[in-house]
Design an enzyme around this catalytic site. Structure first.
Site, PDB file in Angstrom:
ATOM      1  N   ASP A  73      -4.712   9.433   9.485  1.00  0.00           N
ATOM      2  CA  ASP A  73      -3.350   9.044   9.842  1.00  0.00           C
ATOM      3  C   ASP A  73      -2.862   9.725  11.114  1.00  0.00           C
ATOM      4  O   ASP A  73      -3.104  10.913  11.345  1.00  0.00           O
ATOM      5  CB  ASP A  73      -2.393   9.367   8.688  1.00  0.00           C
ATOM      6  CG  ASP A  73      -2.713   8.560   7.454  1.00  0.00           C
ATOM      7  OD1 ASP A  73      -2.898   7.339   7.605  1.00  0.00           O
ATOM      8  OD2 ASP A  73      -2.795   9.129   6.346  1.00  0.00           O
TER       9      ASP A  73
ATOM     10  N   GLU B 107       0.868  -1.175   0.000  1.00  0.00           N
ATOM     11  CA  GLU B 107       0.000   0.000   0.000  1.00  0.00           C
ATOM     12  C   GLU B 107       0.910   1.231   0.000  1.00  0.00           C
ATOM     13  O   GLU B 107       1.736   1.401   0.902  1.00  0.00           O
ATOM     14  CB  GLU B 107      -0.867  -0.054   1.252  1.00  0.00           C
ATOM     15  CG  GLU B 107      -1.894   1.014   1.419  1.00  0.00           C
ATOM     16  CD  GLU B 107      -2.558   0.900   2.780  1.00  0.00           C
ATOM     17  OE1 GLU B 107      -2.971   1.948   3.306  1.00  0.00           O
ATOM     18  OE2 GLU B 107      -2.647  -0.225   3.331  1.00  0.00           O
TER      19      GLU B 107
ATOM     20  N   TYR C 153     -10.875  -3.390   3.877  1.00  0.00           N
ATOM     21  CA  TYR C 153      -9.937  -2.911   4.885  1.00  0.00           C
ATOM     22  C   TYR C 153     -10.731  -2.735   6.168  1.00  0.00           C
ATOM     23  O   TYR C 153     -11.503  -1.794   6.315  1.00  0.00           O
ATOM     24  CB  TYR C 153      -9.329  -1.583   4.433  1.00  0.00           C
ATOM     25  CG  TYR C 153      -8.158  -1.081   5.251  1.00  0.00           C
ATOM     26  CD1 TYR C 153      -8.197  -1.009   6.641  1.00  0.00           C
ATOM     27  CD2 TYR C 153      -6.999  -0.639   4.608  1.00  0.00           C
ATOM     28  CE1 TYR C 153      -7.128  -0.539   7.371  1.00  0.00           C
ATOM     29  CE2 TYR C 153      -5.913  -0.163   5.333  1.00  0.00           C
ATOM     30  CZ  TYR C 153      -5.984  -0.103   6.714  1.00  0.00           C
ATOM     31  OH  TYR C 153      -4.914   0.375   7.434  1.00  0.00           O
TER      32      TYR C 153
END
Length: 263
Positions: A62, A51, A175
């Protein structure tokens, strides 16, 4: 260059007889050349899917480790176009399945048609777009379908009844976000992953990979026992950030340790 199949490349990276390892790197961290070397090291060590994060100024999903990596990549001159050049350099030496983690504004600014066309040309299997909600996916989905690229859905611990909607029209793999909050290593995963993965499997036949917080071999093994794959990001980025001359050896050792644990 041998052509890969489109989005099915990602699904096929989850063989039935073992679990897949997905590794994450930020493109251009700490430099273009080193980033290419990092990706090739991960591929050679046995990472099933890599990724690649496109640096972004406001990465809402993040944590501090990847935010810092984005800043280092920006300082090294990384742009969306340079990311595609980086993938071109990788593709000269490896056919490892690739996915991009990218925020929607980067795709929009580059141009949806142009972005997905470049992904197809470079055999990038799919995209993870953290800030693209299911309700707005129709804006992007036609281009993904036109160029045979997967839109990889993110299912959070809070998705609950929305899971069928979140995974509808997606491909590649799911995911599954292990924990609330942003990316980063965690000592303990408190989410009831068994229940969450059962809900996902009721809604889709796609393989499921779990990420966010996983960094030890034991954590990876525990997750692999119930999921189809394990995603490790911040721990890899931390190794890269150390600027150790033996970073390639350490990445190779770390990946092999994780692979042994999950299989």
């Amino acid at each position: 260059m041998t052509k890969l199949k489109p989005e099915t490349t990602l699904t096929n990276a989850f063989p039935k007889n073992r679990k897949a390892l997905i590794g994450f790197v930020t493109a251009g961290d700490p430099s273009f050349e080193q980033s290419v070397a990092e990706i090739l090291t991960l591929a050679q060590a046995g990472t099933d899917i890599i990724e690649i994060g496109i640096p972004f100024s406001d990465p809402v999903a993040d944590g501090p480790v990847i935010q810092a990596a984005d800043l280092r990549a920006f300082a090294a001159g990384m742009t969306t176009e340079r990311v595609f050049e980086l993938v071109t350099a990788v593709r000269q030496k490896s056919q490892v399945p690739l996915a991009l983690l990218v925020y929607l504004n980067n795709v929009f600014k580059y141009g949806y048609e142009r972005f997905f066309k470049r992904c197809a040309e470079l055999q990038i299997g799919g995209l993870i777009i953290p800030d693209l909600p299911a309700e707005e996916r129709a804006e992007v989905l036609p281009f993904a379908q036109k160029y045979g690229r997967a839109l990889i859905p993110l299912v959070a611990p809070t998705s609950g009844k929305r899971i069928p909607q979140v995974v509808a029209g997606t491909s590649g793999f799911v995911y599954a976000v292990s924990s609330m909050g942003v990316t980063g290593t965690r000592e303990e995963i408190k989410t009831n992953l068994t229940k969450m993965l059962a809900q996902i499997r009721q809604a889709t036949d796609l393989p499921i990979a779990v990420g966010f917080g996983i960094h030890t071999a034991k954590q990876a093994a525990d997750v692999a026992a119930i999921a189809d794959g394990v995603i490790v990001g911040s721990a890899i980025v931390q190794l890269i950030a150390a600027k150790d001359e033996t970073v390639s050896d350490k990445l190779d050792h770390y990946v092999r340790e994780l692979k042994a644990a999950i299989n």
